[in-house]
Design an enzyme around this catalytic site. Structure first.
Site, PDB file in Angstrom:
ATOM      1  CG  ASP A   1       9.807  -3.831   0.784  1.00  0.00           C
ATOM      2  OD1 ASP A   1       9.467  -4.680  -0.042  1.00  0.00           O
ATOM      3  OD2 ASP A   1       9.015  -3.242   1.556  1.00  0.00           O
TER       4      ASP A   1
ATOM      5  CD  GLU B   1      -3.369  -0.355  -1.086  1.00  0.00           C
ATOM      6  OE1 GLU B   1      -2.604  -0.797  -0.197  1.00  0.00           O
ATOM      7  OE2 GLU B   1      -3.177  -0.543  -2.295  1.00  0.00           O
TER       8      GLU B   1
ATOM      9  CG  HIS C   1       6.652  -5.765   2.218  1.00  0.00           C
ATOM     10  ND1 HIS C   1       6.417  -4.606   1.547  1.00  0.00           N
ATOM     11  CD2 HIS C   1       5.484  -6.462   2.198  1.00  0.00           C
ATOM     12  CE1 HIS C   1       5.159  -4.576   1.133  1.00  0.00           C
ATOM     13  NE2 HIS C   1       4.560  -5.691   1.524  1.00  0.00           N
TER      14      HIS C   1
ATOM     15  CG  ASP D   1      -1.319   0.930   2.732  1.00  0.00           C
ATOM     16  OD1 ASP D   1      -0.758   1.482   3.707  1.00  0.00           O
ATOM     17  OD2 ASP D   1      -0.982  -0.180   2.303  1.00  0.00           O
TER      18      ASP D   1
ATOM     19  CG  ASP E   1       0.754   0.189  -0.818  1.00  0.00           C
ATOM     20  OD1 ASP E   1       1.616   0.072  -1.702  1.00  0.00           O
ATOM     21  OD2 ASP E   1       0.206  -0.777  -0.265  1.00  0.00           O
TER      22      ASP E   1
HETATM   23  C1  XUL Z   1      -0.800  -5.061  -1.846  1.00  0.00           C
HETATM   24  C2  XUL Z   1      -0.539  -4.085  -0.779  1.00  0.00           C
HETATM   25  C3  XUL Z   1       0.664  -4.342   0.047  1.00  0.00           C
HETATM   26  C4  XUL Z   1       0.456  -4.142   1.510  1.00  0.00           C
HETATM   27  C5  XUL Z   1       1.614  -4.560   2.355  1.00  0.00           C
HETATM   28  O1  XUL Z   1      -1.858  -4.725  -2.644  1.00  0.00           O
HETATM   29  O2  XUL Z   1      -1.230  -3.118  -0.625  1.00  0.00           O
HETATM   30  O3  XUL Z   1       1.677  -3.506  -0.426  1.00  0.00           O
HETATM   31  O4  XUL Z   1       0.190  -2.802   1.789  1.00  0.00           O
HETATM   32  O5  XUL Z   1       1.974  -5.870   2.152  1.00  0.00           O
HETATM   33 CO    CO Z   2      -1.229  -1.636   0.838  1.00  0.00          CO
END
Ligand code: XUL
Ligand code: CO
Length: 438
Positions: free
Chosen positions: A102, A266, A99, A294, A337
């Protein structure tokens, strides 16, 4: 200057007792004719690995990192870049994700923040050149700052919408500058707490407007990275608009954005939506929108986003099975992640956690490849649906019959006997492959 006492992590095989070695991830080893590293395209998450300090709602930092000794400053951000690239090099991780927030501290104004970002991006570029490590995706943190209290693109305040757009514009430019292969939109605070004060129609229209602007701007600056939306059902808001794959697909189709976006799935978000990780990947695959992953896992006892390193082999086997069936990750990757637990506060734990995650996915890849190679599930499914390959079933699939013909058929023939779905047998075969594939 070195930030870690650990050396390069190498593959030593499944029998190795060295915790600082890969047991299954052997980057050059061919699986289905392709090196494992190209199947997995592992990525490091900048935020969880280099800015997370162990804080939770009940207590502050537990992780005092050697690159974090000074107050938030440009110097500290530069140290972090060097530490991050040392880590990725030693871990043999070929990609990173970030991001804007970060990589660099915020300035007092948008202009100052953008200047600081440019300074850090220049250092990252040097490190990318030195190491050959690439950027998988960039994104914007348009949720942490207090101005985003009511959302970013879905804020009730038009000036906040504008500020989010400005931040995304800059983050896209940086991602382009770093050769990022994708750009991620995770909803952040795009959702609501109560319908008593929320105009969901306007908020969703506005979210679509923001994404349309991003598509237009990408064309303008010739950013060719793939746009990705990352679904999540809750957290931070009670009801996130990008709930799950099905919801995101309906949104993209409603607003004619489907040609410009794929999804970033994710694992822990899937389970928060009461789906399995495999279900979400499967829904992306059959709709041709699997973009990236993710990689993490939740805790079945806890109903929140724990972002743990993935160590559940069943999940990674079935995830890699869907990914292989989809034709691989293409521009996407497996981005961890994931964050180490608050109690795993030593720098060594970062290595051990990534080794655990990478090995679990590598092992999962090998098992999934063996299942596919032997056509275990494919043959079973082919037989299960065989009635649609000839006669009546073929006519249904080809659209040659309607209700009247089907009624006539049923009056004359009735139905044939159903056969067993053999779920337990298939689960046992899955276990057999997990145990036998090394
Ligand atoms: C939040 C999440 C974030 C995104 C990127 O739950 O997964 O880290 O991957 O903003
Ligand atoms: Co994420």
């Amino acid at each position: 200057m070195s930030y870690f006492n650990v050396g390069k992590i190498n593959y030593e095989g499944a029998e190795s007792k060295n915790p600082f070695s890969f047991k299954f991830y052997n980057p050059e080893e061919l699986v289905l004719g392709k090196p494992m590293k190209d199947h997995c395209r592992f990525a490091m998450s900048y935020w969880h690995t280099f800015t997370y300090m162990g804080n939770d709602p009940f207590g502050g930092a537990t992780m005092y990192r050697p690159w974090d000794v000074t107050e938030d400053s440009v110097e500290k951000a530069i140290e972090r870049v060097h530490a991050a690239f040392e880590f990725m090099e030693k871990m043999q991780i070929p990609f990173f994700c970030f991001h804007d927030a970060d990589i660099a501290p915020r300035g007092k104004t948008l202009a100052e923040t953008n200047e600081i970002l440019d300074k850090i991006v220049a250092v990252i570029k040097e490190e990318m050149k030195r190491t050959g490590i690439k950027c998988l995706w960039g994104t914007t943190n348009a949720f942490g700052d207090d101005k985003f209290v009511h959302g970013a693109g879905t804020s009730c305040n038009a000036t906040v919408f504008a500020y989010a757009a400005a931040q995304i514009k800059k983050a896209m430019e940086i991602t382009k500058e770093l050769g990022g292969e994708n750009y991620v939109f995770w909803g952040g605070r795009e959702g609501y707490e109560t319908l008593l004060n929320t105009d969901t129609g306007l908020e969703l229209d506005n979210l679509a407007r923001l994404l349309k602007m991003a598509v237009d701007y990408a064309k303008e600056i010739n950013f060719t990275g793939q746009f990705l939306i990352e679904p999540k059902p809750k957290e931070p808001t009670k009801h996130q608009y990008d709930f799950d794959t099905a919801t995101v697909l309906a949104f993209l189709r409603k607003y004619d954005l489907i040609d410009y976006f794929k999804l970033n799935i994710e694992a822990n978000h899937a389970t928060l939506a009461q789906h399995t990780f495999q279900h979400e990947l499967n829904q992306c695959r059959i709709n041709g929108v699997l973009g990236s992953v993710d990689a993490n896992q939740g805790d079945p006892m806890l109903g929140w986003d724990t972002d743990q390193f993935p160590t559940n082999l069943y999940d990674t086997v079935l995830a890699m099975y869907e990914i292989l069936l989809a034709g691989g990750l293409t521009k996407g990757g497996l981005n961890f992640d994931s964050k180490v637990r608050r109690g795993s506060f030593e720098e060594d734990d970062l290595f051990l956690a990534y080794i655990a995650g990478m090995d679990t996915f590598a092992h999962g890849l090998k098992v999934a490849a063996a299942l596919l190679d032997d056509k275990v599930l494919e043959d079973f499914k082919a037989k299960r649906y065989a009635s649609y390959t000839e006669g009546l079933g073929k006519d249904i699939v080809e659209g040659k019959v309607g209700f009247k013909e089907l009624e006539a058929y049923s009056l004359e023939h009735g139905v044939t006997k159903n056969t067993s779905g053999r779920q337990e047998m298939l689960e046992a075969i899955l276990n057999q492959y997990i145990v036998n594939v090394k």
